[in-house]
Design a protein around this motif. Structure first.
Motif, PDB file in Angstrom:
ATOM      1  N   VAL A   1      11.680  45.720  44.747  1.00 17.51           N
ATOM      2  CA  VAL A   1      12.299  47.033  44.551  1.00 17.51           C
ATOM      3  C   VAL A   1      11.649  47.803  43.396  1.00 17.51           C
ATOM      4  N   MET A   2      10.539  47.289  42.865  1.00 17.35           N
ATOM      5  CA  MET A   2       9.844  48.053  41.828  1.00 17.35           C
ATOM      6  C   MET A   2       9.203  49.272  42.471  1.00 17.35           C
ATOM      7  N   PRO A   3       9.538  50.476  42.041  1.00 17.28           N
ATOM      8  CA  PRO A   3       8.982  51.680  42.658  1.00 17.28           C
ATOM      9  C   PRO A   3       7.466  51.748  42.494  1.00 17.28           C
ATOM     10  N   SER A   4       6.824  52.402  43.429  1.00 15.90           N
ATOM     11  CA  SER A   4       5.385  52.636  43.305  1.00 15.90           C
ATOM     12  C   SER A   4       5.098  53.918  42.535  1.00 15.90           C
ATOM     13  N   ALA A   5       6.034  54.876  42.551  1.00 14.38           N
ATOM     14  CA  ALA A   5       5.847  56.136  41.827  1.00 14.38           C
ATOM     15  C   ALA A   5       5.869  55.860  40.321  1.00 14.38           C
ATOM     16  N   PRO A   6       4.866  56.347  39.583  1.00 12.09           N
ATOM     17  CA  PRO A   6       4.733  55.992  38.168  1.00 12.09           C
ATOM     18  C   PRO A   6       5.966  56.300  37.320  1.00 12.09           C
ATOM     19  N   LYS A   7       6.555  57.467  37.454  1.00 13.77           N
ATOM     20  CA  LYS A   7       7.667  57.819  36.575  1.00 13.77           C
ATOM     21  C   LYS A   7       8.922  57.026  36.916  1.00 13.77           C
ATOM     22  N   GLN A   8       9.120  56.718  38.170  1.00 12.81           N
ATOM     23  CA  GLN A   8      10.261  55.869  38.516  1.00 12.81           C
ATOM     24  C   GLN A   8      10.061  54.447  37.991  1.00 12.81           C
ATOM     25  N   ARG A   9       8.815  53.980  37.964  1.00 13.74           N
ATOM     26  CA  ARG A   9       8.526  52.671  37.360  1.00 13.74           C
ATOM     27  C   ARG A   9       8.882  52.686  35.872  1.00 13.74           C
ATOM     28  N   GLN A  10       8.485  53.759  35.203  1.00 15.33           N
ATOM     29  CA  GLN A  10       8.814  53.874  33.782  1.00 15.33           C
ATOM     30  C   GLN A  10      10.315  53.826  33.558  1.00 15.33           C
ATOM     31  N   ILE A  11      11.062  54.526  34.388  1.00 12.75           N
ATOM     32  CA  ILE A  11      12.519  54.563  34.227  1.00 12.75           C
ATOM     33  C   ILE A  11      13.115  53.178  34.414  1.00 12.75           C
TER      34      ILE A  11
END
Length: 268
Positions: free
Chosen positions: A25-35
């Motif tokens: 469930v780790m997002p691929s989109a960079p900013k969602q990963r940061q969050i």
């Protein structure tokens, strides 16, 4: 019914990953990963909207930052809900608070928290003089690292500070584990590791102190004195200072051949 035995498992000590019900469930989109990473590092504590905005955009957030952040949270919660198959559970896992957002500390498990727990247990073992338990516990803590922390996550100002803190904690645990191994008489086994550590951290005086001690106890006093000359040269040329009191006293004890009779704090 919320199942508290179900956990979001987040791994941060290396490439970042997150699993829920065995689904990534780790997002691929960079900013969602940061969050998600910043929330996981602070599981059980509220991460304020201001902190998230600073991490994502620094001093130049877009005009629509509030709406954009809410969209990222909505998409992240939707991903978690899909894996959990329980909307109520997912909303408890990722809660909206008055000032920000929070991952529930009971429902989120991270390798950082496990590392911290093992490190604390290892330090307690040191305090009671149990070098064997300390070495084992601190070794297990270090075994959780799979490479540089968050190596594949874009980092803003907040995460860069978090990564620096994690690395400092790791080096502290490495130092404590080596001290325990020296107390157990594993001097020869440590020389390769210590040589690599001083090459990577050429101004880390405690690593040099441990290397000098290991050399001396292997009957290689000449190598121990050469290690002192190396750190002294580096500190003089880079910082214009002499080695600190611990290294100076260790150097004198090696010259005098009295290291084995010195206090434990000096000889390890």
């Amino acid at each position: 019914m919320i199942n508290v035995d179900e956990k979001l498992v987040v791994r941060l000590l290396g490439p970042a990953s997150a699993y829920l019900n065995h689904q990534p469930v780790m997002p691929s989109a960079p900013k969602q990963r940061q969050i998600l990473v910043l929330l996981a590092l602070n599981a059980g504590r509220v991460v304020t909207t201001q902190t998230l905005v600073e991490e994502l955009w620094g001093d130049q957030p877009p005009r629509s930052f509030a709406t954009t952040l809410q969209t990222y949270i909505f998409q992240l919660r939707a991903k978690l809900t899909g894996a959990a198959r329980n909307r109520q559970w997912a909303r408890r896992l990722l809660e909206t608070r008055h000032s920000g957002y929070q991952l529930d500390g009971q429902l989120c498990e991270t390798d950082v928290a496990e590392f911290d727990n093992l490190a604390r247990a290892g330090r307690r073992a040191v305090d009671v003089g149990d070098s064997t338990a300390s070495s084992e516990l601190l070794g297990r803590a270090l075994g959780l690292w799979r490479g540089p922390a968050l190596v594949d996550v874009p980092a803003g100002r907040i995460l860069r500070a978090e990564v620096a803190s994690l690395e400092e904690n790791r080096l502290g645990v490495v130092e404590r584990r080596i001290e325990a191994d020296i107390a157990l008489g594993r001097h020869a086994d440590l020389l390769g590791e210590l040589t690599m550590l001083v090459a990577r951290h050429p101004m880390h005086e405690n690593f040099y102190a441990l290397l000098m001690t290991a050399y001396y106890r292997c009957g290689r006093a000449g190598n121990a004195l050469e290690a002192f000359r190396q750190i002294r040269t580096v500190l003089r040329s880079e910082l214009g200072v002499e080695p600190g009191p611990r290294l100076q006293r260790l150097h004198q004890a090696i010259l005098a051949g009295t290291l084995d009779s010195e206090p434990v704090w000096l000889a390890s």
